[in-house]
Each structure stands twice: as C-alpha cells, then as structure tokens.
Design a protein around this motif. Sequence first.
Motif, PDB file in Angstrom:
ATOM      1  N   MET A   1      65.703  82.583  39.544  1.00 23.92           N
ATOM      2  CA  MET A   1      64.990  81.297  39.571  1.00 23.92           C
ATOM      3  C   MET A   1      63.878  81.367  40.614  1.00 23.92           C
ATOM      4  SD  MET A   1      66.580  77.499  40.192  1.00 23.92           S
ATOM      5  CE  MET A   1      65.543  76.056  40.172  1.00 23.92           C
ATOM      6  N   SER A   2      62.661  80.992  40.220  1.00 21.40           N
ATOM      7  CA  SER A   2      61.522  81.082  41.132  1.00 21.40           C
ATOM      8  C   SER A   2      61.591  79.973  42.171  1.00 21.40           C
ATOM      9  CB  SER A   2      60.212  80.981  40.344  1.00 21.40           C
ATOM     10  OG  SER A   2      60.141  79.738  39.678  1.00 21.40           O
ATOM     11  N   ALA A   3      61.019  80.250  43.348  1.00 18.54           N
ATOM     12  CA  ALA A   3      60.997  79.267  44.425  1.00 18.54           C
ATOM     13  C   ALA A   3      60.084  78.111  44.045  1.00 18.54           C
ATOM     14  CB  ALA A   3      60.507  79.925  45.709  1.00 18.54           C
ATOM     15  N   PRO A   4      60.399  76.896  44.501  1.00 20.89           N
ATOM     16  CA  PRO A   4      59.543  75.749  44.172  1.00 20.89           C
ATOM     17  C   PRO A   4      58.155  75.923  44.769  1.00 20.89           C
ATOM     18  CG  PRO A   4      61.145  75.165  45.866  1.00 20.89           C
ATOM     19  CD  PRO A   4      61.535  76.505  45.352  1.00 20.89           C
ATOM     20  N   ARG A   5      57.155  75.429  44.039  1.00 19.27           N
ATOM     21  CA  ARG A   5      55.772  75.485  44.503  1.00 19.27           C
ATOM     22  C   ARG A   5      55.624  74.651  45.770  1.00 19.27           C
ATOM     23  NH1 ARG A   5      51.674  72.030  42.278  1.00 19.27           N
ATOM     24  NH2 ARG A   5      49.560  72.759  42.718  1.00 19.27           N
ATOM     25  N   GLN A   6      54.891  75.189  46.757  1.00 13.22           N
ATOM     26  CA  GLN A   6      54.682  74.466  48.003  1.00 13.22           C
ATOM     27  C   GLN A   6      53.202  74.435  48.366  1.00 13.22           C
ATOM     28  OE1 GLN A   6      57.455  76.303  50.884  1.00 13.22           O
ATOM     29  NE2 GLN A   6      58.693  74.452  50.685  1.00 13.22           N
ATOM     30  N   LEU A   7      52.851  73.447  49.164  1.00 13.43           N
ATOM     31  CA  LEU A   7      51.478  73.278  49.623  1.00 13.43           C
ATOM     32  C   LEU A   7      51.013  74.439  50.489  1.00 13.43           C
ATOM     33  CD1 LEU A   7      51.612  69.537  50.747  1.00 13.43           C
ATOM     34  CD2 LEU A   7      49.889  70.452  49.187  1.00 13.43           C
ATOM     35  N   LYS A   8      49.715  74.713  50.421  1.00 19.52           N
ATOM     36  CA  LYS A   8      49.050  75.627  51.329  1.00 19.52           C
ATOM     37  C   LYS A   8      48.189  74.782  52.283  1.00 19.52           C
ATOM     38  CE  LYS A   8      50.836  78.711  48.692  1.00 19.52           C
ATOM     39  NZ  LYS A   8      52.153  79.278  49.125  1.00 19.52           N
ATOM     40  N   LEU A   9      48.177  75.149  53.558  1.00 19.28           N
ATOM     41  CA  LEU A   9      47.434  74.362  54.536  1.00 19.28           C
ATOM     42  C   LEU A   9      46.537  75.242  55.389  1.00 19.28           C
ATOM     43  CD1 LEU A   9      50.043  71.792  55.949  1.00 19.28           C
ATOM     44  CD2 LEU A   9      48.285  71.417  54.206  1.00 19.28           C
ATOM     45  N   GLY A  10      45.268  74.862  55.462  1.00 18.25           N
ATOM     46  CA  GLY A  10      44.331  75.500  56.369  1.00 18.25           C
ATOM     47  C   GLY A  10      43.925  74.524  57.452  1.00 18.25           C
ATOM     48  N   ALA A  11      43.745  75.013  58.660  1.00 12.54           N
ATOM     49  CA  ALA A  11      43.259  74.194  59.766  1.00 12.54           C
ATOM     50  C   ALA A  11      41.790  74.533  59.989  1.00 12.54           C
ATOM     51  CB  ALA A  11      44.068  74.464  61.033  1.00 12.54           C
TER      52      ALA A  11
ATOM     53  N   ALA B   1      45.180  69.923  43.496  1.00 10.17           N
ATOM     54  CA  ALA B   1      45.077  70.813  44.651  1.00 10.17           C
ATOM     55  C   ALA B   1      46.295  71.720  44.723  1.00 10.17           C
ATOM     56  CB  ALA B   1      44.967  70.000  45.937  1.00 10.17           C
ATOM     57  N   ASP B   2      46.070  72.937  45.216  1.00 14.20           N
ATOM     58  CA  ASP B   2      47.180  73.827  45.571  1.00 14.20           C
ATOM     59  C   ASP B   2      47.514  73.692  47.048  1.00 14.20           C
ATOM     60  OD1 ASP B   2      47.517  75.150  42.995  1.00 14.20           O
ATOM     61  OD2 ASP B   2      45.571  76.082  43.397  1.00 14.20           O
ATOM     62  N   GLY B   3      46.657  73.035  47.762  1.00 12.71           N
ATOM     63  CA  GLY B   3      46.824  72.813  49.186  1.00 12.71           C
ATOM     64  C   GLY B   3      45.578  72.151  49.719  1.00 12.71           C
ATOM     65  N   PHE B   4      45.436  72.109  51.031  1.00 13.96           N
ATOM     66  CA  PHE B   4      44.314  71.397  51.633  1.00 13.96           C
ATOM     67  C   PHE B   4      43.774  72.144  52.842  1.00 13.96           C
ATOM     68  CE2 PHE B   4      46.929  68.251  49.519  1.00 13.96           C
ATOM     69  CZ  PHE B   4      45.995  67.509  48.813  1.00 13.96           C
ATOM     70  N   ASN B   5      42.470  72.018  53.040  1.00 16.91           N
ATOM     71  CA  ASN B   5      41.832  72.471  54.258  1.00 16.91           C
ATOM     72  C   ASN B   5      41.681  71.222  55.129  1.00 16.91           C
ATOM     73  OD1 ASN B   5      40.859  74.633  55.719  1.00 16.91           O
ATOM     74  ND2 ASN B   5      38.767  74.429  54.992  1.00 16.91           N
ATOM     75  N   ILE B   6      42.455  71.160  56.210  1.00 14.63           N
ATOM     76  CA  ILE B   6      42.577  69.930  56.982  1.00 14.63           C
ATOM     77  C   ILE B   6      41.445  69.803  58.002  1.00 14.63           C
ATOM     78  CG2 ILE B   6      44.038  68.628  58.566  1.00 14.63           C
ATOM     79  CD1 ILE B   6      45.165  68.761  55.746  1.00 14.63           C
TER      80      ILE B   6
ATOM     81  N   GLY C   1      60.165  68.619  51.252  1.00 12.62           N
ATOM     82  CA  GLY C   1      60.267  69.913  50.586  1.00 12.62           C
ATOM     83  C   GLY C   1      58.953  70.436  50.057  1.00 12.62           C
ATOM     84  N   LEU C   2      57.846  69.899  50.594  1.00  8.84           N
ATOM     85  CA  LEU C   2      56.517  70.278  50.101  1.00  8.84           C
ATOM     86  C   LEU C   2      55.871  71.394  50.912  1.00  8.84           C
ATOM     87  CD1 LEU C   2      55.090  66.694  49.459  1.00  8.84           C
ATOM     88  CD2 LEU C   2      55.742  68.369  47.722  1.00  8.84           C
ATOM     89  N   PHE C   3      56.452  71.703  52.078  1.00  9.76           N
ATOM     90  CA  PHE C   3      55.829  72.694  52.950  1.00  9.76           C
ATOM     91  C   PHE C   3      56.893  73.505  53.667  1.00  9.76           C
ATOM     92  CE2 PHE C   3      53.352  73.954  56.826  1.00  9.76           C
ATOM     93  CZ  PHE C   3      52.392  74.705  56.166  1.00  9.76           C
TER      94      PHE C   3
ATOM     95  N   ALA D   1      50.931  62.011  53.877  1.00  7.57           N
ATOM     96  CA  ALA D   1      51.802  62.826  53.023  1.00  7.57           C
ATOM     97  C   ALA D   1      51.827  62.293  51.595  1.00  7.57           C
ATOM     98  CB  ALA D   1      53.211  62.858  53.608  1.00  7.57           C
ATOM     99  N   ASP D   2      51.767  60.983  51.432  1.00  8.12           N
ATOM    100  CA  ASP D   2      51.753  60.401  50.083  1.00  8.12           C
ATOM    101  C   ASP D   2      50.539  60.894  49.298  1.00  8.12           C
ATOM    102  OD1 ASP D   2      54.061  58.946  50.508  1.00  8.12           O
ATOM    103  OD2 ASP D   2      53.028  57.050  50.933  1.00  8.12           O
ATOM    104  N   GLN D   3      49.381  60.857  49.916  1.00  7.64           N
ATOM    105  CA  GLN D   3      48.164  61.301  49.229  1.00  7.64           C
ATOM    106  C   GLN D   3      48.201  62.803  48.941  1.00  7.64           C
ATOM    107  OE1 GLN D   3      45.715  59.573  47.953  1.00  7.64           O
ATOM    108  NE2 GLN D   3      46.432  57.581  48.669  1.00  7.64           N
ATOM    109  N   MET D   4      48.661  63.578  49.906  1.00  8.35           N
ATOM    110  CA  MET D   4      48.757  65.015  49.694  1.00  8.35           C
ATOM    111  C   MET D   4      49.717  65.331  48.551  1.00  8.35           C
ATOM    112  SD  MET D   4      48.765  66.223  53.706  1.00  8.35           S
ATOM    113  CE  MET D   4      48.566  67.991  53.424  1.00  8.35           C
ATOM    114  N   GLN D   5      50.821  64.642  48.516  1.00 10.75           N
ATOM    115  CA  GLN D   5      51.805  64.871  47.456  1.00 10.75           C
ATOM    116  C   GLN D   5      51.246  64.470  46.088  1.00 10.75           C
ATOM    117  OE1 GLN D   5      55.639  63.121  48.235  1.00 10.75           O
ATOM    118  NE2 GLN D   5      56.594  64.036  46.429  1.00 10.75           N
ATOM    119  N   ALA D   6      50.529  63.355  46.047  1.00  7.05           N
ATOM    120  CA  ALA D   6      49.950  62.898  44.771  1.00  7.05           C
ATOM    121  C   ALA D   6      48.941  63.911  44.242  1.00  7.05           C
ATOM    122  CB  ALA D   6      49.297  61.529  44.961  1.00  7.05           C
TER     123      ALA D   6
END
Length: 436
Positions: free
Chosen positions: A1-11, A387-392, A416-418, A375-380
């Motif tokens: 079973m593949s791992a759940p998809r998670q956000l990518k974050l850049g600073a 998005a696959d993630g965000f550049n913060i 469980g998103l990150f 977090a609500d907006q990022m999750q949506a």
Amino acid sequence: MSAPRQLKLGAFLMATGHHVAAWRHPDVPADAGLDFQHYKHLAQVAEAARFDALFVADSVAAATGEQASRMARSDHFEPLTLLAALSAVTDRIGLIATATTSYNEPYHVARKFASLDHLSGGRAGWNLVTSDAAAEALNFGREAHLGHAERYSRAREFEQVVRGLWNSWSPDAFVRDKASGRYFEPGKCQVLDHHGEHFQVKGPLNVARSPQGYPVIVQAGSSETGRELAAETAEVVFTAQTSLADAQAFYRDLKNRAARLGRAPEALKIMPGLFVVVGASRAEAEDKFAEFQDLVLPEVGIALLGRMLGNFDLSGYPQDQPLPELPLTDSGQQSRQRLLTQLSREENLTLAQLGRRIAGGRGHFSVIGTAGDVADQMQAWFEGEAADGFNILVPHLPGGLEDVAYQVVPELQRRGLFRREYAGSTLREHLGLPVP
C-alpha cells in the motif's frame, strides 16, 4: 500500500521578509540581507519544522534611485554562496537558488550547482529563470533585455546544455584506484560537444556526477512560453495564483502538458506561492498585517507595482486613478502583468491601492488568520488538485517564518498532511522525485 500523499513546503527567504516595508518594522533586523547568522537561524527553524527546501531568489542588479532607496532590496548575498554556507549548518533541508539563463553561461551554472549538490550531500536545486529586471541588462553589455521569445529560446537550450553537462560522467566513472594508477574510466565519460543556436559547449564537466544524479530543476514562468518550458524540463514549478479556481486550472494545464510529453504527473510538483500572516485570532493576524501596511509609502508601493508589471515607470500617473492601459511587457514577466492587471480590474483599485495591495504578497494568494485558517486553505488547495505543496512567503523575518514553523506546521501534521520526520536525505527524496 502506497504512503498517503503529503504536502511539500518551501520557505521563500527574502532577507527582511516579503513585505516591501518589513525592514522598517521594529521586530525586523534592517541589515538582514548581509547577516549570515540571520540566515542560519532561518534555515535551522525551517529544517526543524521539516520543510522540504529553502528557496532564495536573485537579481544581478542593484535597485537604485529615490524609490529604491526606500526598499531593502539593494544589498544581499549571492544565493549560491549563501546556500553553500548554509549547507554546512544544516543536514536535511533542500537548498534551491535562482540563477538566470539570460546573464550566465551553462558551464558555470552546471559546475556551481553540481558542486553545491556534492557539498550538501544531495540537497541542491536550480531555479531556472529568464531575467526580467530591466537594470540587469546594463550590467552585461546590453541596453535592454532580449525579447521574451528569444529569452525563452535561450533558456530552453541553456537547460539542455546544463543537463547534458550534468550527465558527463557515469556514477562509477571515478574509480580512483591507487594500485593500478587509474583515476577514472575513460569509457564512462560522455563528451557533450554541443553546437546550438545560442551556445557551443564541448564538455565534459569537471565535477563528478552529483549525489542526486543532478540537482532538482525548478521554474517559475507561467506565461504560455513559460508553461511549455516547464512541462518539458521542470521538476518543480513555483507559480502565483490568486484563487482556488485559477490554481486548479493552472495545475490541470501543467500536468496535462507534461503528460502529453510522456512525463508522469508525479514527476512535476506544482507549488504556488502562499503569503501567510498568522495570529492567535483572525483579528490579531489582521492587526499584525496592518502594522506593515501602515509603513508602506504610496510611491514605494507604486514603484514596486511598476517593476512587477514589467519595468514600467508609473510615477507620472495620478495615484488616485485606476491602473493605466499598458502594452504587453517584452522585458518582464507577462504572466505577472496579466495577473496584476486582472486584480486591479476585479477589485476596482486605484494605482496607490494596487501598490499597497501587493506590498506583501506581490500578487500571490494570501491568508491572514489563525493557524487553523491557514491550514484550511492549504488543505483545500492540496486536496482540490490545485497544488502539490506551497512556497511559503511571510511578511517579515524571522518572526513570520517562526509563526509558520511553530503554529501552522503542527496543525498540518495533526491533520496528517505533512511529515513529522524526514524519510530521506536528499531533496529528490523529500519531493518524491526520481533520480535521473
């Protein structure tokens, strides 16, 4: 079973912060652009929060003149030098630097980023851009930039040459056998011998194949030409989108373009910029942002706007009137010009209001609220395939990044998103990208 998809974050680190007036705030060190200890702290905060990468933008010209004298944008470290130093005080976080294809040579860029990849143990990324600041041309024997189409033609060939140079050596080419006296295997060296429209490069590169195969390739163009280049070559795309619907359309378009070229969707990560102001309550966050907005001089906001619209001088236009009709820029970012023009019309903003409106996020999607709101907006966006993630982006440093690291990231982890820990050691492993 593949791992759940998670956000990518850049600073996304910009010395004093992304707000144009951040340097004037009492909580911000005004000389941060040349303070290594400042950047060291930022890098270690982001790494402790398990960010995928640090991202440093660049310009090869100093902003000058009356309005520029009121912005903290004219003295800062060269990104590769800075990230090489930061590689020695971090262990896992990725290190992405901007290097323009307009005023560099492919051999230099290939060599420097391959070196950074070795120095960091496989954490380097190259943000491939075409220069859009008009003053840069004057530092390299030109009166003006190459036109938009030619800049991208050069960029496409530039990337091909860099990638070819990174492939100069097989992973096991350097045997370094003292007994036999053989340092490398000649048959495991590929001489590029490139002859193209813009470049002639013999090769090979004088750096062994790097730990990641080659550094991660990042791009930020969102014009039609920029999207085509990204679909062909990029592994990460930074973009500015102002709404969920626009971001979803961009996401679908880029993924479909990549698929038509035979690329797997997961081989291209799309990370929109997200401007974040965090407070214990929405009112506190809004008050915090208002402190920065109150420091924006109208002429500074308008000067920033003119630069971002494509190097236009707007100082002669009435501040209380709408944005004037402007020709399509040939020297700047066409996608950003369209975005800001659309924003001006949709919100019916005067020139001064539009300058103030972009003083923080520069046209990126902005969230001002609690950690839960962010977090609500990022999750949506993440679950809505925008998005696959965000550049913060944050208004000020170090405080804004600390707010995200200490408040928003734990909320994303709770959902469980990150990640809570790094699973790998290279930037490719963090992003889930294959080794070429």
